[in-house]
Every structure is written in C-alpha cells, then in structure tokens.
Design an enzyme around this catalytic site. Sequence first.
Site, PDB file in Angstrom:
ATOM      1  N   GLN A 179       9.582  -5.812   8.774  1.00 38.06           N
ATOM      2  CA  GLN A 179       8.251  -5.637   8.164  1.00 38.06           C
ATOM      3  C   GLN A 179       8.293  -6.037   6.768  1.00 38.06           C
ATOM      4  OE1 GLN A 179       4.745  -4.511   8.830  1.00 38.06           O
ATOM      5  NE2 GLN A 179       6.198  -3.485  10.272  1.00 38.06           N
ATOM      6  N   CYS A 325       3.812   1.570  18.262  1.00 34.59           N
ATOM      7  CA  CYS A 325       4.587   1.855  19.356  1.00 34.59           C
ATOM      8  C   CYS A 325       4.453   3.210  19.894  1.00 34.59           C
ATOM      9  CB  CYS A 325       6.133   1.649  19.148  1.00 34.59           C
ATOM     10  SG  CYS A 325       6.072   0.092  18.057  1.00 34.59           S
TER      11      CYS A 325
HETATM   12  C1  LIG Z   1       7.655  -4.900  14.428  1.00 28.85           C
HETATM   13  C2  LIG Z   1       8.923  -3.978  14.132  1.00 28.85           C
HETATM   14  C3  LIG Z   1      10.011  -4.325  15.043  1.00 28.85           C
HETATM   15  C4  LIG Z   1      10.347  -4.822  16.399  1.00 28.85           C
HETATM   16  O1  LIG Z   1       9.837  -6.035  16.283  1.00 28.85           O
HETATM   17  P1  LIG Z   1       9.405  -6.966  17.616  1.00 28.85           P
HETATM   18  O2  LIG Z   1       9.158  -8.229  17.544  1.00 28.85           O
HETATM   19  O3  LIG Z   1       7.863  -6.329  17.952  1.00 28.85           O
HETATM   20  O4  LIG Z   1      10.147  -6.479  18.708  1.00 28.85           O
HETATM   21  C5  LIG Z   1      11.152  -3.675  14.439  1.00 28.85           C
HETATM   22  N1  LIG Z   1      11.459  -3.181  13.406  1.00 28.85           N
HETATM   23  C6  LIG Z   1      10.313  -2.989  12.597  1.00 28.85           C
HETATM   24  C7  LIG Z   1      10.420  -2.421  11.108  1.00 28.85           C
HETATM   25  C8  LIG Z   1       8.861  -3.576  13.000  1.00 28.85           C
HETATM   26  O5  LIG Z   1       7.988  -3.423  11.881  1.00 28.85           O
END
Ligand SMILES: *Cc1c(COP(=O)(O)O)cnc(C)c1O
Length: 399
Positions: A179, A325
């Site tokens: 993030q 999610c």
């Molecule tokens: C979006 C996100 C993920 C997952 O990443 P993807 O590429 O969507 O699998 C993992 N950790 C955090 C903090 C995220 O924001």
Amino acid sequence: MKPIYMDNAATTPLREEALEAMVNAYREHYGNSSSVHRIGQAAREALERAREEFAACVGAKPEEVVFTGGGTESDNLAIRGAAMAARERGDHIVTCAAEHHAVLHCCRALEGEGFRVTYLPVDAEGIVDLERYRDALEERTVLVSIMLANNETGALQPIEEMSRIARERGILFHCDAVQAAGKMRLDVRELGADLLAFSGHKFYGPKGVGALYIRKGVEIVPIMQGGHHENGMRPGTVNVPAIVGMARALRLATEEVEETAARLGALREELASGIMERIDGVRRNGSAERSLPNVLNLSFEGAEGEALLLALDVAGVAVSTGSACTSGSLEPSHVLMAMGIPPRIAQCSLRFSLGRYNRAEEIDYVLDVLPGIVERIREVSSVGARPVAGSRVSKDGAR
Ligand SMILES: *Cc1c(COP(=O)(O)O)cnc(C)c1O
C-alpha cells in the site's frame, strides 16, 4: 458525469505511460525470456532493464528483486518461504492483527502446519506498540511480518525500529509495503527489512504482477516448483510486458511522489474537515499524521457503511467500506476492530482513498452530495430495525 474514483487503495487505474510501455513490450518482446535465441534474449534484456528500473526506485540491488504474480503472492512467498527455510531453528511467527488477509491467512495456514503465531494488537490509531512487540519475540521466533502502511486506514508502522529489534535477535523481518509503494518515499536499506512485498496495481501499474525484495544473503525457499525462472524463486514463464509496465509505473510514481503526496494530503484534509463541518456524528479512524496522505477512514454513526457505499455509487462516487476484500462479507472490518472500535461503529465506516487523478472539484462534489445521503440512510436505519452486526440494509433503504 464522469464517475469519481476514490477507491485507489483497492486498485489504481493503469497510467498511460505504463500502458504504452506494455503495448510496446507485448509487440516487440514476445519471446520467452528464458529462450537462448535472440528473440528470447531481447525479452530477457527488457526484463533485466525493468528489474534495474524497479530496484533503483526502492534502493535495492537488481538481483534482490524477484518478480511475482502480485502482492498476495509476494506476501505468501516471503512468509511461507522464510518460515519453511527456518523450520529447523524455530516455529514462532509474530505479526499484527491489522495486517492484510494475504498475511493473516498465510499465517493461519502455517498455524495448521505446526507454527505458532502471535497477532499483536494495535492502538486506537492502528499502530503496534513497540514494548508489546519486544515482549512477543521469543527464542524460537523465526519471522516477523508487519506492514508499512495499512490498506484500510493508511496507518504507518514504525518499521525501522521494529526491523532493528528483529535484526538484533537474528529474526527475519518481512514488510508488506504494497500500500505504501509509490505513495511515499521508500528505501529498503533505511527500512531495514529483509523482505518487502510490492504490487503493480497499487501504483498505477498493471494487475496480477508484483515483486518481492529479498535482501542479499537472506535464504527463503520457493513456494512453487518448476523451472529456474527468477533464480528458482518464482518458476513459470516470466510476464515480461506486465513487469515492464510495473517498473515504469513505479519509476514515474517515485519521481512525482512528494508532489503527489502533498497535493493529495491537502485534498484529503479538505475532504475530512468538510465532512466533519457538514455532518454530525462522524469519527475519524486513524490519525492524519501517522498515515499515508491519501487515505481517509470515517465512521458515520447510525448509517451503515454498505448502504452509504451503494448510495454514493448511485451518485457516481466509488469508495469502499474497509477493504475491498471483505466487502460483500458482513463482518465488520478486522482492522477497525483491532483498533478497539466497537462493531456497531466499525460497520458504519467508509474508506476514501485518493489518487493522482482526483481533482479539487471532485472533493467539492462529494461534500455536496454526502450530507443528504447520510441523512437519508440514518432516517431509514432509525425506522424499523436499526442495522446491527450481521444485518444488511436493503437496497431500497440505500436509495
Ligand atoms: C492490495 C494489497 C495486497 C494484495 O495485493 P494483490 O496484488 O492485490 O494481491 C496485500 N497487502 C496490502 C497491504 C494491500 O493493500
């Protein structure tokens, strides 16, 4: 009217320059980067250029970057790969209750395979307490996994201190930087983590591609078996065009990071104070200071987050309740619950996450429509049954 997108923590639009780089790579570098012929070698060169470009953005050496199929895969490779490699030495993992499910569910799975996991609590601002963290580390602790920035609140963890404490005890430190990357300046040496996870689609790159930084000398085992791609760490034909697009997106985001952070921070505060002035019973989840500049998480007492989201969507504004999610599931956000927010209030929260395409007029529009929406939903909620945990406001109620 053009829809207003304020859900950039869920995913970001692909930026034009990254798309162009990808289209070019799809056309020119269609070879398998493992092939010996010149067409394969051209793809290999494009891949290694992208690796250098990516590594330079985060202060890593190119050989410390392994490309993966996204943030979730990077988190799994880091956690499972480190845990399995250290199996002889220990069986204990430390993480935090407010982590992304990519981390939490991977840790849960390892609990079923003989590992013990400590889930550290967070304070009211979503930050891990360093004393509790120190106390949680044991003789048999082999891995710590703590995120840099939280996806629901933007809360920033003290990674530099935490990784130093782990290093002093010879414990590996993984950091989910998915993030944070592209939203703040980030240097793997300064952070001091052994492993860091990244995802292309969170910084205006393509979806389904990510990276794991593995500090030189750190040993983890792969989680998939196959060919020798990515040093054997991630077998499978390499998605060169997506990687090229991701590296380009990260470089451009890094070049403009201060400027964008300052602009979005100002817009976010305008949005926050505008909402507080116009609507009663709003609380801010997380602090303005110890968070990413673009994320704003608010609870609207008496108005279910899901109903607010649907009504805002009808008004042309895309936001999220908690994380994408968990939307669709009726559980209140585990992140807000970990911060000690009662379920009744956690259920009433919205996340606005701004991005480089947001403009001041869009903030004004949200400030225009939101008070009426909140009022309507509070009215609906107060007649008949009040929404409680586990109930869903009907779509009629949302309109
Ligand atoms: C979006 C996100 C993920 C997952 O990443 P993807 O590429 O969507 O699998 C993992 N950790 C955090 C903090 C995220 O924001």
